[in-house]
Design an enzyme around this catalytic site. Sequence first.
Site, PDB file in Angstrom:
ATOM      1  N   HIS A  97       0.770  -1.369   0.075  1.00  4.98           N
ATOM      2  CA  HIS A  97      -0.021  -0.009  -0.179  1.00  4.98           C
ATOM      3  C   HIS A  97       0.819   1.363   0.046  1.00  4.98           C
ATOM      4  O   HIS A  97       0.456   2.012   0.606  1.00  4.98           O
ATOM      5  CB  HIS A  97      -0.973   0.107   1.204  1.00  4.98           C
ATOM      6  CG  HIS A  97      -1.939  -1.155   0.918  1.00  4.98           C
ATOM      7  ND1 HIS A  97      -2.589  -1.582   0.092  1.00  4.98           N
ATOM      8  CD2 HIS A  97      -2.576  -1.914   2.270  1.00  4.98           C
ATOM      9  CE1 HIS A  97      -3.408  -2.487   0.312  1.00  4.98           C
ATOM     10  NE2 HIS A  97      -3.481  -2.837   1.473  1.00  4.98           N
ATOM     11  N   HIS A 141      -9.821   1.606   1.170  1.00  5.65           N
ATOM     12  CA  HIS A 141      -9.490   0.503   1.921  1.00  5.65           C
ATOM     13  C   HIS A 141     -10.398   0.596   3.121  1.00  5.65           C
ATOM     14  O   HIS A 141     -10.220   0.310   4.193  1.00  5.65           O
ATOM     15  CB  HIS A 141      -8.178   0.534   2.459  1.00  5.65           C
ATOM     16  CG  HIS A 141      -7.480  -0.934   3.064  1.00  5.65           C
ATOM     17  ND1 HIS A 141      -7.953  -1.673   4.056  1.00  5.65           N
ATOM     18  CD2 HIS A 141      -6.458  -1.459   2.392  1.00  5.65           C
ATOM     19  CE1 HIS A 141      -7.287  -2.853   4.015  1.00  5.65           C
ATOM     20  NE2 HIS A 141      -6.268  -2.774   3.090  1.00  5.65           N
ATOM     21  N   GLU A 157     -11.481  -3.745  -2.185  1.00  4.56           N
ATOM     22  CA  GLU A 157     -10.540  -2.801  -2.569  1.00  4.56           C
ATOM     23  C   GLU A 157     -10.433  -2.921  -4.159  1.00  4.56           C
ATOM     24  O   GLU A 157      -9.744  -3.994  -4.632  1.00  4.56           O
ATOM     25  CB  GLU A 157      -9.145  -3.222  -2.046  1.00  4.56           C
ATOM     26  CG  GLU A 157      -9.073  -3.162  -0.479  1.00  4.56           C
ATOM     27  CD  GLU A 157      -7.948  -3.906   0.031  1.00  4.56           C
ATOM     28  OE1 GLU A 157      -6.957  -3.649  -0.502  1.00  4.56           O
ATOM     29  OE2 GLU A 157      -8.208  -4.633   0.941  1.00  4.56           O
TER      30      GLU A 157
HETATM   31  C1  BGC Z   1      -4.061  -6.585   2.233  1.00  2.48           C
HETATM   32  C2  BGC Z   1      -3.749  -7.551   3.465  1.00  2.48           C
HETATM   33  C3  BGC Z   1      -3.096  -6.416   4.603  1.00  2.48           C
HETATM   34  C4  BGC Z   1      -4.057  -5.490   4.792  1.00  2.48           C
HETATM   35  C5  BGC Z   1      -3.539  -4.472   5.718  1.00  2.48           C
HETATM   36  C6  BGC Z   1      -4.885  -5.485   2.737  1.00  2.48           C
HETATM   37  O1  BGC Z   1      -5.416  -4.970   1.560  1.00  2.48           O
HETATM   38  O2  BGC Z   1      -4.379  -7.183   1.323  1.00  2.48           O
HETATM   39  O3  BGC Z   1      -2.704  -8.555   3.056  1.00  2.48           O
HETATM   40  O4  BGC Z   1      -3.000  -7.120   5.864  1.00  2.48           O
HETATM   41  O5  BGC Z   1      -4.401  -4.631   3.667  1.00  2.48           O
HETATM   42  O6  BGC Z   1      -4.202  -3.836   6.878  1.00  2.48           O
END
Ligand code: BGC
Length: 344
Positions: free
Chosen positions: A102, A172, A308
Site C-alpha cells: 500500500h 480501504h 478494494e
Molecule cells: C492486504 C492485507 C493487509 C491489509 C493491511 C489488505 O489490503 O491485502 O494483506 O494485511 O490490507 O491492513
Amino acid sequence: MTTVTTAPFGGGARLFTLSGENGYSVTLTDLGASVRDIIVPGRDGRPVDVSLCHGSYEDSAGNDGYLGATCGRVANRIRDGRFELNGKTYELNANYPGFILHGGVTGFNHALWDARIIPGGVEFKHRSPDGDQGFPGELDAAVTYTLSDDGALGIDFMAASGADTIVNLTNHTYFNLSGHADGSIADHTARIDCDFFLPTDELSRVTGEVRAVAGTVMDFTRPRLLGECLHDGDIQLKNGSGGCDHSFVLRQGEGVRLCARVSSPKTGVVLETYTDYPAVHLYTGNMLLPYKGKDGAVYAKHGAFCLETQLFPDFISCPAFEKHILRPGEPYRYRTVYKFGITT
Ligand code: BGC
C-alpha cells in the site's frame, strides 16, 4: 440534496460529514483522504454504522491497518519492494520483508490531503514529490467522494504524473454490514461476479497466474457465506493468513459495473460494489490485530471485509498482467461506487 458540514479532528486534520436525504451519511477526513463513518438505515429503519475506524486523531494517525484510507501510490503488494521501468530499477521504501504494501512506509494513508467541498461531496488532493517512497515522477493525486440520496458513495480516483511511473489507488474501507463493532462477518452472504482470481504465495504476493474460480474455494459466483472462506484449510486461504486476501478479475465489459454484492442477515444491509477498475480485492480482515476502534470498540480478526477495487496487484512485475504505465500528459481516472440498500 446531500449537504456537507465540517468539524476539526485533531493534528490539523478535519472531518467532513456528507448527509443525504434518506438516512445515509458518510464522514470523511483529510488524513489519508479516508472514510470514517458510513451510516445507513437498517431493515428496521434504525441507523447502522457499517464502517470501522479508530476513534481519535492520534489512533488514526498511528494506524497501519489502512482503516478507510486511500492507499497509494501503489496499493497492494509489489514483490521484493522494487520494480523495473524503462530499464531502470526503482528500490522502494518497503514496509515489510519481501514486499512493499500500500505505497510503503509513508504511503498516501499518512498524508494530510488538501480538501475542497464540492456539490454533494469532498475533493481531496495530494502532491507526491518525485522519488516519494522510491517511486519516480512528481504525482498529483485526487480522490473525490460524493454521496447520493439513494445511498451511493461514489469515489473518483485521479492522478497525473510528471514522468513515467506506476499508480494504483484504492479505498480501504473495512465494512461490517451488521455494524462496525458487531464482530465476525462469517454470517455475511457474498456474491462476486468474477470467473478468475489471482493466486498468491505464502507472503500474499500475486504469483502472476490468473486462475479460474470454478471448483475452488474462491468461487463466489453464486452467493455464499463469507464464513466458508475464513479458515486455513485451503492453501490459498492459508496464504491469506486464514481467509481471503485475493484479487478477483472483473468480467469483460465497459465502464462502471457491478462486481460484488454482500449482505448482512442481521440488519438486512446490502453493499453493492461497482467499478471500472479491472480487479477487486476481497480482504476478510485476517490481520485485524485487534485494533482500538471508535466508541470503545475492539476490532478483531474477521471483524470486517474490504472490497478494494484496483488495477491488478504488482502488474509491473508479472509478465502476463497488463502494464499500466502512467505517462506525463496521460490521465489516470477510475471510479468506484459503494451502493447501500436493504435486502427484500
Ligand atoms: C492486504 C492485507 C493487509 C491489509 C493491511 C489488505 O489490503 O491485502 O494483506 O494485511 O490490507 O491492513
